[in-house]
Design a protein around this motif. Structure first.
Motif, PDB file in Angstrom:
ATOM      1  N   GLN A   1       0.827  -1.198   0.000  1.00 39.44           N
ATOM      2  CA  GLN A   1       0.000   0.000   0.000  1.00 39.44           C
ATOM      3  C   GLN A   1       0.863   1.250   0.000  1.00 39.44           C
ATOM      4  N   GLY A   2       0.367   2.298  -0.624  1.00 39.55           N
ATOM      5  CA  GLY A   2       1.090   3.561  -0.656  1.00 39.55           C
ATOM      6  C   GLY A   2       0.122   4.725  -0.651  1.00 39.55           C
TER       7      GLY A   2
ATOM      8  N   ASN B   1      -2.727  10.453   4.833  1.00 38.13           N
ATOM      9  CA  ASN B   1      -1.350   9.957   4.822  1.00 38.13           C
ATOM     10  C   ASN B   1      -0.801   9.786   6.235  1.00 38.13           C
ATOM     11  N   ALA B   2      -1.099  10.725   7.124  1.00 43.65           N
ATOM     12  CA  ALA B   2      -0.621  10.629   8.510  1.00 43.65           C
ATOM     13  C   ALA B   2      -1.213   9.405   9.203  1.00 43.65           C
ATOM     14  N   SER B   3      -2.497   9.155   8.971  1.00 36.90           N
ATOM     15  CA  SER B   3      -3.132   7.971   9.570  1.00 36.90           C
ATOM     16  C   SER B   3      -2.540   6.690   9.019  1.00 36.90           C
ATOM     17  N   LEU B   4      -2.327   6.666   7.713  1.00 38.04           N
ATOM     18  CA  LEU B   4      -1.714   5.484   7.103  1.00 38.04           C
ATOM     19  C   LEU B   4      -0.295   5.284   7.626  1.00 38.04           C
ATOM     20  N   ASP B   5       0.478   6.368   7.742  1.00 41.36           N
ATOM     21  CA  ASP B   5       1.836   6.283   8.294  1.00 41.36           C
ATOM     22  C   ASP B   5       1.825   5.599   9.650  1.00 41.36           C
ATOM     23  N   SER B   6       0.951   6.071  10.505  1.00 37.41           N
ATOM     24  CA  SER B   6       0.867   5.536  11.866  1.00 37.41           C
ATOM     25  C   SER B   6       0.495   4.054  11.850  1.00 37.41           C
TER      26      SER B   6
ATOM     27  N   PHE C   1       0.722   1.839   9.345  1.00 33.24           N
ATOM     28  CA  PHE C   1       1.762   1.021   8.714  1.00 33.24           C
ATOM     29  C   PHE C   1       2.958   0.839   9.644  1.00 33.24           C
ATOM     30  N   ALA C   2       3.362   1.898  10.324  1.00 34.60           N
ATOM     31  CA  ALA C   2       4.512   1.809  11.231  1.00 34.60           C
ATOM     32  C   ALA C   2       4.228   0.830  12.364  1.00 34.60           C
ATOM     33  N   GLU C   3       3.022   0.907  12.926  1.00 31.89           N
ATOM     34  CA  GLU C   3       2.651  -0.004  14.014  1.00 31.89           C
ATOM     35  C   GLU C   3       2.591  -1.455  13.518  1.00 31.89           C
TER      36      GLU C   3
END
Length: 155
Positions: free
Chosen positions: A89-90, A105-110, A112-114
Motif C-alpha cells: 500500500q502507498g 497519509n498521517a493515519s496510514l503512516d501511523s 503502517f509503522a505499528e
C-alpha cells in the motif's frame, strides 16, 4: 501491484539447503524455484554478507549454512535481504497540498509503522528451525496418507 516474494523464495531455498546437509550449487538451488541461478546468487549474496550462509567456489563448492537453523530468525533473513518493503500500500500523493489527503497519509503512516513493528517482532520470534519442524510434520503427515489404505467410495 506485483508482490515481492524474495523472502518466501529465499526461505524455501534455505530449507532445501539445510535438508541436504552439504554444499549445493546455485544451479541446483535454482531448480527448486524454477528460476535462473543468477537470481539465487543475488538473493544469497545478502545472506552471505550477514553470515547466514557460506559460499565456496570451484569443484565440490556451493552454498552451505553458516549457522544452525535455530540460530537464524525470519527477521535475520529479512534484514539480510535488505529489509524489502513489507506492505504494498502507498499514498495517492507523497506530499499532497490537500489537508484531507495529508490527514489520510498521517493515519496510514501511523498504522503502517505499528503493523510493521508488530510484524518484525513476530519475525524475530520465529526461527528457521521452527519452519523446518513444521515442514517435517507436514512431510510425516503426507507420507502417512500415502501409506494408509485407500477407502472405496461410498455409494
Amino acid at each position: 501491484m506485483k508482490s515481492d516474494n524474495k523472502l518466501s523464495s529465499i526461505l524455501h531455498v534455505i530449507l532445501h539447503l539445510a535438508e541436504h546437509h552439504q554444499a549445493m550449487t546455485s544451479e541446483t538451488l535454482a531448480l527448486y524455484l524454477k528460476t535462473n541461478p543468477v537470481v539465487i546468487r543475488r538473493m544469497m549474496a545478502g545472506l552471505r554478507q550477514a553470515g547466514l550462509v557460506i559460499s565456496v567456489k570451484g569443484h565440490g563448492g556451493g552454498w552451505t549454512m553458516a549457522k544452525p537453523l535455530a540460530a537464524i530468525s525470519l527477521q535475520d533473513v529479512y534484514q539480510a535481504l535488505g529489509a524489502p518493503r513489507l506492505f504494498a500500500q502507498g499514498y495517492r500523493q507523497e506530499a499532497p497540498q490537500c489537508l484531507i489527503e495529508q490527514a489520510v497519509n498521517a493515519s496510514l503512516d501511523s498504522a503502517f509503522a505499528e503493523a510493521e513493528q508488530q510484524l518484525l517482532r513476530k519475525f524475530g520470534n520465529v526461527s528457521l528451525a521452527d519452519i523446518a519442524a513444521d515442514f517435517a510434520l507436514r512431510r510425516q503427515q503426507h507420507l502417512a496418507t500415502l501409506d494408509s489404505p485407500q477407502q472405496p467410495p461410498q455409494e
